[in-house]
Design a protein around this motif. Structure first.
Motif, mmCIF file in Angstrom:
data_model
loop_
_atom_site.group_PDB
_atom_site.id
_atom_site.type_symbol
_atom_site.label_atom_id
_atom_site.label_comp_id
_atom_site.label_asym_id
_atom_site.label_seq_id
_atom_site.Cartn_x
_atom_site.Cartn_y
_atom_site.Cartn_z
ATOM 1 N N ARG A 252 0.964 -1.085 0.037
ATOM 2 C CA ARG A 252 -0.034 -0.077 -0.067
ATOM 3 C C ARG A 252 0.785 1.173 -0.094
ATOM 4 N N PRO A 253 0.778 1.995 -0.967
ATOM 5 C CA PRO A 253 1.597 3.340 -0.836
ATOM 6 C C PRO A 253 1.494 4.185 0.367
ATOM 7 N N GLU A 254 0.352 4.124 1.042
ATOM 8 C CA GLU A 254 0.237 4.773 2.216
ATOM 9 C C GLU A 254 1.141 4.192 3.672
ATOM 10 N N LEU A 255 1.586 3.150 3.376
ATOM 11 C CA LEU A 255 2.438 2.420 4.148
ATOM 12 C C LEU A 255 3.927 2.325 3.931
ATOM 13 N N SER A 256 4.133 3.268 2.708
ATOM 14 C CA SER A 256 5.452 3.064 2.270
ATOM 15 C C SER A 256 6.614 3.206 3.022
ATOM 16 N N ALA A 257 7.633 2.587 3.291
ATOM 17 C CA ALA A 257 8.919 2.772 3.875
ATOM 18 C C ALA A 257 9.967 3.235 3.158
ATOM 19 N N THR A 258 9.685 3.551 1.932
ATOM 20 C CA THR A 258 10.802 4.147 1.241
ATOM 21 C C THR A 258 11.661 5.292 1.651
ATOM 22 N N GLY A 259 12.986 4.866 1.598
ATOM 23 C CA GLY A 259 14.101 5.762 2.038
ATOM 24 C C GLY A 259 14.354 5.705 3.566
ATOM 25 N N LYS A 260 13.461 4.775 4.244
ATOM 26 C CA LYS A 260 13.615 4.700 5.721
ATOM 27 C C LYS A 260 14.754 3.597 6.027
ATOM 28 N N THR A 261 15.227 3.821 7.383
ATOM 29 C CA THR A 261 16.401 2.712 7.841
ATOM 30 C C THR A 261 15.746 2.246 9.136
ATOM 31 N N VAL A 262 15.640 1.104 9.003
ATOM 32 C CA VAL A 262 14.841 0.149 9.969
ATOM 33 C C VAL A 262 15.819 -0.833 10.995
ATOM 34 N N PHE A 263 16.018 -1.004 12.172
ATOM 35 C CA PHE A 263 16.706 -1.829 12.836
ATOM 36 C C PHE A 263 15.804 -2.761 13.490
ATOM 37 N N ILE A 264 16.257 -4.196 13.429
ATOM 38 C CA ILE A 264 15.292 -5.387 13.706
ATOM 39 C C ILE A 264 16.201 -6.212 14.585
ATOM 40 N N SER A 265 16.066 -6.269 15.979
ATOM 41 C CA SER A 265 16.695 -7.265 16.817
ATOM 42 C C SER A 265 16.076 -8.691 16.564
ATOM 43 N N GLY A 266 16.768 -9.738 16.634
ATOM 44 C CA GLY A 266 16.075 -11.098 16.440
ATOM 45 C C GLY A 266 15.915 -11.341 15.064
ATOM 46 N N GLY A 267 16.443 -10.721 13.944
ATOM 47 C CA GLY A 267 16.268 -10.826 12.750
ATOM 48 C C GLY A 267 16.530 -11.997 11.816
ATOM 49 N N GLY A 268 17.144 -12.862 12.487
ATOM 50 C CA GLY A 268 17.784 -14.006 11.887
ATOM 51 C C GLY A 268 16.832 -15.473 11.774
ATOM 52 N N ARG A 269 15.624 -15.257 12.677
ATOM 53 C CA ARG A 269 14.852 -16.518 12.881
ATOM 54 C C ARG A 269 13.512 -16.148 13.254
ATOM 55 N N GLY A 270 12.785 -17.068 12.912
ATOM 56 C CA GLY A 270 10.963 -17.005 13.850
ATOM 57 C C GLY A 270 10.384 -15.820 13.035
ATOM 58 N N LEU A 271 9.912 -15.056 13.928
ATOM 59 C CA LEU A 271 9.231 -13.921 13.707
ATOM 60 C C LEU A 271 10.120 -12.847 12.973
ATOM 61 N N GLY A 272 11.452 -12.702 13.439
ATOM 62 C CA GLY A 272 12.212 -11.470 12.885
ATOM 63 C C GLY A 272 12.423 -11.805 11.048
ATOM 64 N N THR A 273 12.367 -12.871 10.673
ATOM 65 C CA THR A 273 12.482 -13.232 9.167
ATOM 66 C C THR A 273 11.158 -12.614 8.446
ATOM 67 N N GLY A 274 10.136 -12.658 9.145
ATOM 68 C CA GLY A 274 8.969 -12.004 8.416
ATOM 69 C C GLY A 274 8.809 -10.625 8.584
ATOM 70 N N ILE A 275 9.420 -10.017 9.599
ATOM 71 C CA ILE A 275 9.345 -8.508 9.951
ATOM 72 C C ILE A 275 10.405 -8.140 8.910
ATOM 73 N N VAL A 276 11.499 -8.567 8.868
ATOM 74 C CA VAL A 276 12.485 -8.079 7.987
ATOM 75 C C VAL A 276 12.040 -7.960 6.347
ATOM 76 N N ASP A 277 11.293 -8.987 6.192
ATOM 77 C CA ASP A 277 10.613 -9.359 4.491
ATOM 78 C C ASP A 277 9.515 -8.036 4.448
#
Length: 308
Positions: A26-51
């Motif tokens: 959805r264009p209204e939810l765009s994260a274009t240009g943003k920087t995001v930090f995700i802990s626990g990003g290598g497994r489980g829920l983290g993989t879905g959040i990264v994607d």
């Protein structure tokens, strides 16, 4: 939804899969240009959040976890699927100040202007069991004996990761946050479901403590947005280890649901919910319809049940 859990259905529609209103496309939810930090990003829920944030167009995603190989695997898969997103991996422990500082040094390298979104997803599930009575050996107050007590070490590890880890991430977020930046704390329904779940004192106790910390951070920093999110019952190693799969008719949620919900929370549409505790299963259109009610009092925050 089992009858015992029916009261958490804050919206009439209780989602188990993603849906158009929270789609990262959805264009209204765009994260274009943003920087995001995700802990626990290598497994489980983290993989879905990264994607989800990559699909929403995030420019940079820094992922932290304890397994460097798993992190690199996620990075490779994500950059292949979403070439416009750069993934930076940092192997480390969120309960270690030096590791968190090193991770945010990487954030500064890719985004000197500051961080837009932090997702505190790393978590620890202490062994699910009743708190045992102390044994004579465990009653020894010496530091060395305390270190040798496996029950204490395991139970306290939940607080080290789930509370101290969020505390450390929040401090570094505050140092680098751009105006209206977003901090998303991945919480758990176990911290507020009633009756309490026996055996979950370490996990639930640490999660409810963190929820209160996040609410306090919001009160102290009104220029930013803080949320706690129950991500749903997603098939992960943590859910398997919890033993909750043995519950009859436990509804399971798709991996993409919490990630997509968090992308929505990071968008301007969800600003009115800052400081709140939310379930990823709730319908966002219904939440928007309840805006005045939610803002009118102490709704969707931790508190005392039964006060008259």
């Amino acid at each position: 939804m089992p009858p015992a859990l029916a009261y958490i259905e804050y919206s009439n529609t209780f989602h188990h899969q993603s849906y158009p209103a929270i789609s990262p496309t959805r264009p209204e939810l765009s994260a274009t240009g943003k920087t995001v930090f995700i802990s626990g990003g290598g497994r489980g829920l983290g993989t879905g959040i990264v994607d989800a944030f990559a699909q929403a167009g995030a420019k940079n995603i820094v992922i932290m976890g304890r397994n460097a190989t798993a992190l690199q695997s996620v990075a490779t898969a994500t950059e292949t699927a979403w070439p416009s997103t750069k993934i930076t991996t940092v192997a480390g422990d969120v309960s270690c100040e030096a590791d968190v500082a090193r991770a945010f040094d990487e954030v500064k390298k890719v985004a000197p202007a500051g961080i837009d979104v932090v997702v505190a997803n790393a978590g620890y599930l202490a062994t699910v069991a009743p708190i045992p009575a102390a044994t004579p050996a465990a009653g020894d107050s010496s530091t060395e004996q305390t270190k040798l007590d496996p029950v204490l070490t395991d139970w306290w590890r939940a607080f080290e990761v789930n509370v101290k880890g969020v505390f450390l991430l929040a401090r570094h977020f505050l140092a680098l946050a751009v105006p209206n930046a977003v901090f998303l704390n991945v919480s758990a329904g176990a911290c507020h479901l009633n009756p309490v779940l026996p055996g979950f004192s370490g996990y639930a106790g640490s999660k409810i403590a963190t929820a209160r910390v996040v609410e306090t951070l919001q009160a102290e920093n009104p220029a930013f947005r803080f949320y706690s999110v129950q991500p749903g019952a997603v098939m992960t190693d943590m859910l398997t280890n919890s033993g909750l799969l043995a519950l009859p008719d436990l509804p399971l949620d798709d991996l993409e649901l919490p990630g997509h919900f968090m992308v929505w929370l990071a968008s301007p549409e969800a600003e009115f919910l800052k400081g709140k505790f939310l379930w990823a299963n709730w319908d966002v259109e219904e939440l928007k319809e309840k805006k005045e009610k939610i803002l009118a009092g102490n709704n969707l925050v931790t508190g005392l049940v039964g006060w008259a």
